[in-house]
Design a protein around this motif. Structure first.
Motif, PDB file in Angstrom:
ATOM      1  N   GLN A 172     -13.027  -4.915   2.260  1.00  0.00           N
ATOM      2  CA  GLN A 172     -12.583  -4.182   3.446  1.00  0.00           C
ATOM      3  C   GLN A 172     -12.487  -2.700   3.141  1.00  0.00           C
ATOM      4  N   LEU A 173     -12.902  -1.901   4.117  1.00  0.00           N
ATOM      5  CA  LEU A 173     -12.692  -0.463   4.065  1.00  0.00           C
ATOM      6  C   LEU A 173     -11.814  -0.103   5.253  1.00  0.00           C
ATOM      7  N   VAL A 174     -10.704   0.538   4.979  1.00  0.00           N
ATOM      8  CA  VAL A 174      -9.755   0.875   6.037  1.00  0.00           C
ATOM      9  C   VAL A 174      -9.540   2.382   6.047  1.00  0.00           C
ATOM     10  N   GLU A 175      -9.851   2.985   7.206  1.00  0.00           N
ATOM     11  CA  GLU A 175      -9.682   4.426   7.362  1.00  0.00           C
ATOM     12  C   GLU A 175      -8.345   4.745   8.011  1.00  0.00           C
ATOM     13  N   SER A 176      -7.884   5.952   7.768  1.00  0.00           N
ATOM     14  CA  SER A 176      -6.686   6.457   8.433  1.00  0.00           C
ATOM     15  C   SER A 176      -6.768   7.971   8.500  1.00  0.00           C
ATOM     16  N   SER A 206     -10.888  -2.360  -0.553  1.00  0.00           N
ATOM     17  CA  SER A 206     -10.164  -3.431  -1.234  1.00  0.00           C
ATOM     18  C   SER A 206     -10.976  -4.713  -1.189  1.00  0.00           C
ATOM     19  N   GLY A 207     -10.595  -5.652  -2.034  1.00  0.00           N
ATOM     20  CA  GLY A 207     -11.285  -6.931  -2.077  1.00  0.00           C
ATOM     21  C   GLY A 207     -11.878  -7.189  -3.440  1.00  0.00           C
ATOM     22  N   THR A 208     -12.864  -8.074  -3.462  1.00  0.00           N
ATOM     23  CA  THR A 208     -13.463  -8.500  -4.724  1.00  0.00           C
ATOM     24  C   THR A 208     -14.557  -7.529  -5.151  1.00  0.00           C
ATOM     25  N   ILE A 209     -14.153  -6.324  -5.498  1.00  0.00           N
ATOM     26  CA  ILE A 209     -15.071  -5.252  -5.846  1.00  0.00           C
ATOM     27  C   ILE A 209     -15.312  -5.224  -7.341  1.00  0.00           C
ATOM     28  N   ALA A 229     -10.015   5.030  -9.636  1.00  0.00           N
ATOM     29  CA  ALA A 229      -9.074   3.995 -10.063  1.00  0.00           C
ATOM     30  C   ALA A 229      -8.465   3.264  -8.870  1.00  0.00           C
ATOM     31  N   LYS A 230      -8.324   3.981  -7.765  1.00  0.00           N
ATOM     32  CA  LYS A 230      -7.700   3.388  -6.574  1.00  0.00           C
ATOM     33  C   LYS A 230      -8.718   2.973  -5.521  1.00  0.00           C
ATOM     34  N   ASN A 231     -10.001   3.228  -5.764  1.00  0.00           N
ATOM     35  CA  ASN A 231     -11.057   2.917  -4.792  1.00  0.00           C
ATOM     36  C   ASN A 231     -10.807   3.593  -3.447  1.00  0.00           C
ATOM     37  N   THR A 232     -10.436   4.844  -3.499  1.00  0.00           N
ATOM     38  CA  THR A 232     -10.186   5.587  -2.273  1.00  0.00           C
ATOM     39  C   THR A 232     -11.077   6.824  -2.198  1.00  0.00           C
ATOM     40  N   VAL A 233     -11.355   7.240  -0.971  1.00  0.00           N
ATOM     41  CA  VAL A 233     -12.090   8.465  -0.733  1.00  0.00           C
ATOM     42  C   VAL A 233     -11.408   9.204   0.411  1.00  0.00           C
ATOM     43  N   ASN A 234     -11.322  10.497   0.281  1.00  0.00           N
ATOM     44  CA  ASN A 234     -10.659  11.324   1.287  1.00  0.00           C
ATOM     45  C   ASN A 234     -11.587  12.435   1.759  1.00  0.00           C
ATOM     46  N   LEU A 235     -11.345  12.880   2.971  1.00  0.00           N
ATOM     47  CA  LEU A 235     -12.095  13.993   3.525  1.00  0.00           C
ATOM     48  C   LEU A 235     -11.094  14.992   4.089  1.00  0.00           C
ATOM     49  N   GLN A 236     -10.980  16.123   3.433  1.00  0.00           N
ATOM     50  CA  GLN A 236     -10.134  17.193   3.922  1.00  0.00           C
ATOM     51  C   GLN A 236     -10.965  18.063   4.848  1.00  0.00           C
ATOM     52  N   TYR A 256     -26.125  -3.927  -5.010  1.00  0.00           N
ATOM     53  CA  TYR A 256     -25.273  -2.990  -4.283  1.00  0.00           C
ATOM     54  C   TYR A 256     -25.588  -3.043  -2.797  1.00  0.00           C
ATOM     55  N   TRP A 257     -24.524  -3.090  -2.002  1.00  0.00           N
ATOM     56  CA  TRP A 257     -24.653  -3.142  -0.544  1.00  0.00           C
ATOM     57  C   TRP A 257     -23.760  -2.072   0.074  1.00  0.00           C
ATOM     58  N   ASP A 258     -24.135  -1.666   1.281  1.00  0.00           N
ATOM     59  CA  ASP A 258     -23.324  -0.717   2.040  1.00  0.00           C
ATOM     60  C   ASP A 258     -22.261  -1.454   2.847  1.00  0.00           C
ATOM     61  N   TYR A 259     -21.039  -0.970   2.737  1.00  0.00           N
ATOM     62  CA  TYR A 259     -19.928  -1.481   3.527  1.00  0.00           C
ATOM     63  C   TYR A 259     -19.367  -0.336   4.369  1.00  0.00           C
ATOM     64  N   TRP A 260     -18.838  -0.713   5.542  1.00  0.00           N
ATOM     65  CA  TRP A 260     -18.360   0.283   6.492  1.00  0.00           C
ATOM     66  C   TRP A 260     -16.946  -0.043   6.959  1.00  0.00           C
ATOM     67  N   GLY A 261     -16.193   1.010   7.214  1.00  0.00           N
ATOM     68  CA  GLY A 261     -14.930   0.838   7.897  1.00  0.00           C
ATOM     69  C   GLY A 261     -15.146   0.758   9.396  1.00  0.00           C
ATOM     70  N   LYS A 262     -14.062   0.531  10.129  1.00  0.00           N
ATOM     71  CA  LYS A 262     -14.170   0.384  11.575  1.00  0.00           C
ATOM     72  C   LYS A 262     -14.153   1.727  12.297  1.00  0.00           C
ATOM     73  N   GLY A 263     -13.833   2.779  11.603  1.00  0.00           N
ATOM     74  CA  GLY A 263     -13.872   4.109  12.190  1.00  0.00           C
ATOM     75  C   GLY A 263     -12.517   4.622  12.622  1.00  0.00           C
ATOM     76  N   THR A 264     -12.414   5.944  12.615  1.00  0.00           N
ATOM     77  CA  THR A 264     -11.216   6.615  13.108  1.00  0.00           C
ATOM     78  C   THR A 264     -11.656   7.819  13.937  1.00  0.00           C
ATOM     79  N   LEU A 265     -10.990   8.013  15.053  1.00  0.00           N
ATOM     80  CA  LEU A 265     -11.427   9.036  15.993  1.00  0.00           C
ATOM     81  C   LEU A 265     -10.779  10.385  15.675  1.00  0.00           C
ATOM     82  N   VAL A 266     -11.613  11.404  15.640  1.00  0.00           N
ATOM     83  CA  VAL A 266     -11.147  12.785  15.471  1.00  0.00           C
ATOM     84  C   VAL A 266     -11.515  13.560  16.733  1.00  0.00           C
TER      85      VAL A 266
END
Length: 122
Positions: free
Chosen positions: A3-7, A25-28, A74-81, A108-118
């Motif tokens: 799962q990829l979860v955006e906020s 997160s998940g079986t990565i 280490a945390k499998n996170t990515v941020n966009l400032q 290797y496969w591409d996984y996507w989050g559900k999106g967040t609106l800006v």
């Protein structure tokens, strides 16, 4: 499962800032590249910024100098400032990760989050 979860999306005035976060997160087994894409109605999803596992970054021209992508391997996170936001940055933003799972460590496969609106508007 993966799962990829955006906020972090929301409404901001022109010139303002937002930070988007995405957690995988998940079986990565291993994550190669991570990135952010955006999409507006009637148009294709387009790359905003990407970062490799080694830290190399790539930005679309329209955000270069205003947006910064960074990740925590280490945390499998990515941020966009996102700074100096413009109305044309208004879009749904999607997190992407190219990764291998524990079941298929060599593929290797591409996984996507559900999106967040800006929304950038006064």
């Amino acid at each position: 499962q993966v799962q990829l979860v955006e906020s972090g999306g929301g409404l901001v005035q022109p010139g303002g800032s937002l930070r988007l976060s995405c957690a995988a997160s998940g079986t990565i087994f291993r994550i190669d590249s991570m990135g952010w894409y955006r999409q507006v109605p009637g148009k294709q999803r387009a790359l905003v910024a990407a970062i490799t596992s080694g830290g190399s970054t790539n930005y679309t021209d329209s955000v270069s100098g205003r947006f910064t992508i960074y990740r925590d391997n280490a945390k499998n996170t990515v941020n966009l400032q996102m700074n100096s936001l413009k109305p044309e940055d208004t879009a749904a933003y999607y997190c992407n990760a190219r990764l291998a799972t524990m079941r298929q460590k060599g593929q290797y496969w591409d996984y996507w989050g559900k999106g967040t609106l800006v929304t950038v508007s006064s």
